[in-house]
Design a protein around this motif. Structure first.
Motif, mmCIF file in Angstrom:
data_model
loop_
_atom_site.group_PDB
_atom_site.id
_atom_site.type_symbol
_atom_site.label_atom_id
_atom_site.label_comp_id
_atom_site.label_asym_id
_atom_site.label_seq_id
_atom_site.Cartn_x
_atom_site.Cartn_y
_atom_site.Cartn_z
ATOM 1 N N THR A 299 -9.349 -1.553 -3.649
ATOM 2 C CA THR A 299 -8.030 -1.183 -3.141
ATOM 3 C C THR A 299 -7.475 -2.819 -2.905
ATOM 4 N N VAL A 303 -3.954 -3.369 -5.289
ATOM 5 C CA VAL A 303 -2.537 -3.844 -3.557
ATOM 6 C C VAL A 303 -2.117 -4.671 -4.325
ATOM 7 N N ARG A 306 -0.042 -5.394 -7.953
ATOM 8 C CA ARG A 306 1.747 -4.914 -7.326
ATOM 9 C C ARG A 306 3.138 -5.516 -7.624
ATOM 10 N N SER A 311 5.383 -10.516 -2.261
ATOM 11 C CA SER A 311 4.972 -8.905 -0.963
ATOM 12 C C SER A 311 3.879 -8.171 -0.607
ATOM 13 N N ALA A 312 2.628 -9.326 -2.410
ATOM 14 C CA ALA A 312 1.352 -8.499 -2.364
ATOM 15 C C ALA A 312 0.271 -9.261 -1.182
ATOM 16 N N ARG A 313 0.573 -10.490 -0.174
ATOM 17 C CA ARG A 313 -0.330 -10.495 0.538
ATOM 18 C C ARG A 313 0.405 -9.427 1.872
ATOM 19 N N SER A 314 1.473 -8.920 2.105
ATOM 20 C CA SER A 314 1.463 -8.230 3.273
ATOM 21 C C SER A 314 1.120 -7.337 3.403
ATOM 22 N N ARG A 315 1.447 -6.633 1.896
ATOM 23 C CA ARG A 315 0.751 -5.486 1.333
ATOM 24 C C ARG A 315 -1.201 -5.837 1.392
ATOM 25 N N MET A 316 -1.308 -6.897 1.638
ATOM 26 C CA MET A 316 -3.057 -6.804 1.325
ATOM 27 C C MET A 316 -3.656 -6.430 2.458
ATOM 28 N N VAL A 318 -2.027 -4.673 5.364
ATOM 29 C CA VAL A 318 -2.683 -3.198 5.823
ATOM 30 C C VAL A 318 -3.255 -2.597 4.825
ATOM 31 N N ALA A 319 -3.501 -3.161 3.954
ATOM 32 C CA ALA A 319 -4.266 -1.630 2.890
ATOM 33 C C ALA A 319 -5.768 -1.919 3.358
ATOM 34 N N GLU A 363 11.953 -12.173 -0.610
ATOM 35 C CA GLU A 363 11.745 -11.509 -1.811
ATOM 36 C C GLU A 363 12.114 -11.958 -2.601
#
Length: 549
Positions: A299, A303, A306, A311-316, A318-319, A363
């Motif tokens: 996962t 993530v 993408r 912003s990959a780290r913040s998504r990471m 959350v995941a 961004e």
């Protein structure tokens, strides 16, 4: 026991008492009492079906002998004797027993035990006598020849009109029939007495003296029976009865040992089933851990790839938080279903989440990243935590015991070294909570440092690359690498402080502890099984080696 081979008999008795006592101390005491033939009043048991006239005969014998009638002695058509009543008549102690074929099986068991424990048995029966399938026949088979005689009871009611001549003719015929039936079940030489203890039932439960029984005394047969009772049993008969009593107790002890042996076997089977169940649970637990590890890694990597990479780290995070929550819930469900304590997690993401918030890119990825402030934040946190390193080690040492009493004593000693008041279990729990908090901080800070190193590497690459697409790809590659590293750290942990592995290993440790407890129970059950098996074998051997008396 007296015999021509007294030492052998005494040795056999001593071994019997020892073997029986190893199974049931109460039976052992009973055996000592029953085997004592010195200064003991011989016992004669009145046995037979209910309503055969046993209680009536005992009352008649008491009244004729001037002895006290047992207070609980009742005479009625329904079963009324539920325990052994006794009275001293001449040289005998006579026991009135419950009916052999009463509805309550305990009555028959009590009567059988009383007969086995007596020196001689008189079995009373009415004109129906007994069949080879009856309880009376069963009792006769259980007694050795010479230890029992028969009594035709209530003969006055067998002949209409009660004519003495007709009664005598009836008795002669029935006595021969009774002898033949007794011979078929192992008693060819029994004596047969015939009595009418209470002619026409005139006395019943009413108080009476000898004169009340004078009517019919010349033909009621009680005098013949009393003549038999005037003679005590021979010494050989007493010794034979003593041996019979011992073997009867041996049989009881053998049945008790068989029951205990069966219980031990059941317990061993149950423990084996529980072991197999927990082994299956451990396999399932490890499968869940592998699934959680693989899901976390896949996962985070998915993530991280993408767009946009910034912003990959913040998504990471959350995941990661979602996957850890799912793994924690699955493990909690597993522990609950397995009857285990709720597992604890040793790492959280609170500190890690603050780092990307401080160094997150916009961004567009054009704003400068204040890595110096981020690093200063982590260094400051780590510096504060480093001051507690010794405290963590001391708490771990104090709490390194599964036993609550030992754990509490360890924490108590730690507080005393710090000259700090100790409040028992409350402080022990606070110490454990403090240890977990410090471990979570340590793990979180190390993860934060790992992420900060990745940020530095990313900024260095971005500074060197002018092509924005290449920078984006490099950022994604760096994010994927970071995802793999973070996933490994979250699972494997820092100094075995990882969230996933530690929680799963802690749950597995509970299962192992449970298996260890069962191993001790299995050892005890196996020892008990061996003990009962040995005792039963010894009793069987003693039963075969019973000395001739």
């Amino acid at each position: 026991m007296h015999s021509t081979d007294r030492p052998s008999a005494e040795q056999w008795l001593a071994e019997s008492i020892q073997s029986v006592s190893s199974i049931d101390e109460g039976l052992g005491r009973k055996l000592r009492e029953l085997s004592n033939t010195e200064h003991r009043v011989p016992v004669l048991a009145l046995a037979g079906p209910y309503n055969a006239g046993k209680s009536t005969l005992l009352k008649r014998l008491c009244v004729d002998d001037g002895a006290e009638v047992p207070e609980r002695l009742l005479i009625q058509s329904e079963p009324s004797t539920t325990r052994v009543e006794q009275a001293r008549i001449g040289p005998w102690e006579i026991h009135d027993t419950p009916g052999l074929d009463a509805e309550d099986p305990e009555h028959a068991a009590t009567a059988m035990a009383a007969a086995a424990a007596s020196d001689h048995v008189l079995i009373l029966m009415t004109h129906d006598l007994f069949s080879e399938e009856s309880s009376t026949a069963e009792l006769l088979r259980s007694l050795p020849p010479g230890a029992v005689d028969l009594v035709l009871s209530r003969i006055d009611k067998a002949v209409v009109g009660g004519d003495p001549a007709a009664i005598h003719a009836y008795v002669a015929t029935k006595a021969d029939d009774a002898r033949e039936r007794a011979a078929r079940v192992g008693h060819p030489d029994v004596r047969v007495f015939a009595v009418a203890a209470d002619v026409k039932g005139r006395i019943g439960n009413r108080p009476a003296d000898r004169t009340r029984y004078d009517r019919g005394r010349e033909w009621d047969g009680v005098a013949d029976l009393r003549q038999f009772l005037e003679n005590p049993p021979s010494q050989s008969a007493i010794e034979a009865a003593a041996r019979r009593r011992v073997t009867s107790v041996l049989d009881q002890a053998s049945k008790t040992a068989a029951g205990l042996l069966s219980s031990a076997e059941d317990e061993l089977r149950e423990l084996s089933l529980d072991d197999a169940k927990d082994d299956s649970l451990i396999d399932e637990l490890r499968r869940q851990e592998r699934d959680a590890r693989d899901m976390l890694s896949s996962t985070l990597r998915e993530v991280a790839q993408r767009r946009p990479a910034a912003s990959a780290r913040s998504r990471m995070w959350v995941a990661a938080d979602t996957q850890l929550t799912n793994a924690r819930r699955a493990l909690e469900d597993f522990a609950r279903d397995a009857g285990l304590e709720t597992p604890s997690w040793t790492v959280d993401l609170d500190i890690i989440k603050e780092v990307p918030a401080m160094v997150a890119d916009q961004e567009a990825g054009t704003d400068p990243v204040d890595l110096a402030n981020a690093e200063a934040f982590i260094r400051d946190q780590a510096k504060g935590l480093a001051g507690d390193t010794d405290r963590i080690k001391e708490l771990e040492k104090a709490l390194d015991a599964r036993n609550a009493a030992k754990r509490e004593q360890g924490v108590r000693d730690w507080y005393q070294r710090k000259d700090t008041p100790f409040d028992g279990v409350r402080d022990a729990r606070q110490a454990e909570a403090e240890l977990q908090r410090l471990k979570r901080q340590a793990a979180g800070l190390q993860l934060g440092m790992a992420m900060l190193d990745a940020f530095k590497e990313e900024r260095l690459i971005a500074a060197q690359l002018r092509d924005r697409e290449l920078a984006e790809q490099a950022a994604r590659d760096n994010a994927v690498a970071l995802a793999s590293r973070v996933a490994a750290l979250l699972h494997d942990g820092v100094d075995d402080g990882g969230c996933v592995r530690a929680a799963f290993r802690g749950t597995e440790a509970q299962l192992r502890d449970r298996e260890a407890e069962r191993a001790e129970h299995r050892r005890q059950a196996a020892n008990a099984h061996a003990r009962w098996l040995t005792a039963r074998t010894q009793i069987g051997d003693l039963r075969k080696r019973a000395p001739d008396v």
